[in-house]
Write an enzyme that holds these catalytic residues in place. Sequence first.
Site, PDB file in Angstrom:
ATOM      1  N   TYR A 180       5.642  31.795 -36.505  1.00 11.65           N
ATOM      2  CA  TYR A 180       6.350  30.634 -37.040  1.00 11.65           C
ATOM      3  C   TYR A 180       7.519  30.257 -36.125  1.00 11.65           C
ATOM      4  O   TYR A 180       7.643  30.771 -35.023  1.00 11.65           O
ATOM      5  CB  TYR A 180       6.758  30.900 -38.486  1.00 11.65           C
ATOM      6  CG  TYR A 180       5.543  31.130 -39.369  1.00 11.65           C
ATOM      7  CD1 TYR A 180       4.586  30.127 -39.521  1.00 11.65           C
ATOM      8  CD2 TYR A 180       5.305  32.355 -39.986  1.00 11.65           C
ATOM      9  CE1 TYR A 180       3.439  30.332 -40.286  1.00 11.65           C
ATOM     10  CE2 TYR A 180       4.161  32.572 -40.752  1.00 11.65           C
ATOM     11  CZ  TYR A 180       3.228  31.549 -40.892  1.00 11.65           C
ATOM     12  OH  TYR A 180       2.090  31.757 -41.630  1.00 11.65           O
ATOM     13  N   ARG A 227      13.112  39.451 -39.817  1.00 12.96           N
ATOM     14  CA  ARG A 227      11.793  40.061 -39.647  1.00 12.96           C
ATOM     15  C   ARG A 227      11.234  39.716 -38.271  1.00 12.96           C
ATOM     16  O   ARG A 227      11.334  38.573 -37.817  1.00 12.96           O
ATOM     17  CB  ARG A 227      10.830  39.575 -40.727  1.00 12.96           C
ATOM     18  CG  ARG A 227       9.548  40.417 -40.799  1.00 12.96           C
ATOM     19  CD  ARG A 227       8.620  39.950 -41.893  1.00 12.96           C
ATOM     20  NE  ARG A 227       7.748  41.037 -42.328  1.00 12.96           N
ATOM     21  CZ  ARG A 227       6.507  40.879 -42.783  1.00 12.96           C
ATOM     22  NH1 ARG A 227       5.978  39.666 -42.868  1.00 12.96           N
ATOM     23  NH2 ARG A 227       5.794  41.913 -43.166  1.00 12.96           N
TER      24      ARG A 227
END
Length: 353
Positions: A180, A227
């Site tokens: 992403y 993350r």
Amino acid sequence: MLNSLWTPTTVGALSLPHRLVMAPMTRDRSTPEGVPTELNAEYYAQRASHALIITEGTQPSADGQGYPLTPGIHDDAQIAGWRKVTDAVHAAGGKIVIQLMHTGRIAHPDNTPHGRQPVAPSAIKPQGEMFTASGLQDMPTPRALTTQEVMATVDDFRRAAAAAVAAGADGVEIHGANGYLVHQFLSDNTNHRTDGYGGSIEGRIRFAVEVAAAVADEIGAERTGIRISPGNTYNDIAESDTTELYPALLDALRPLGLAYLHMLHLGDEKILDTVRAKWPSTLILNRAGAELPARAEDIAAGTADLVSVGALSLANPDLVERVRAGAPLNTPDPATFYGGGAAGYTDYPAHTG
């Protein structure tokens, strides 16, 4: 070995009763406007016995949405919807952080209310198809963000973090993994920029570091996690310099004093060893596909401080109680992972033995 899961610990500002964390999982069950519902509140509250719930990816801006029916955290209705979720989790005794996920080029205009072209570090079309209401479609070529728009996107993350705390979340996790937007800036196959946000490793890590710094400044580093997924090829990522990239990223992030680093580990033990050495504070490890005894062994060995699980938490709202009791586990139903209603979402049975 499972006993290592049950020792209390502290993660940033949070005191946690044990070390088994619910991983973020996209479920596509919010309203078309990105507002969490009572059904979402029930789903998360059912899983409140996890040490920490990390929510599904939540767009920090309208342009951050890529999939249908995913939640946002950038307007008043979305904040009110998330307040229902956090109140329900807290009432059940749990802790919850909202994951901020800008999908970047992994998107389709048909999945958003605004219908705009996706944005990305560079105008490079991703391979693969996107699920939409009219079926699978090729993902379009994204529009490259201008330098000013990159800076504005950093501010979007800052505002979204403030909104998450206003909605009652105990913190946020920045999604820098799985192909992403943040990961797209990191990877040299998706970032061909020639300004200060591309080119060298220093340039490619800049966006991730600025986002983390902005969020930590806004809500406190003790409420901020991030993350990563080194070497992950998901969503058409091809990192050519993983072994240099991630040490540099962690060196830049470490002085911020973030609450935790959450790593999706895909099997390269050398990368994991490097990450552990570079990140001496709290590491949450998601060892993809591993059984719980192997995950608990990571805690016992000091490889990780907490472990996160995805599908097991999805199918077992009372996973903690089942594992403690040695009870059998429900089997996840992949047909109900994405979209729909209560079936495969809030109707997995609790253990009654």
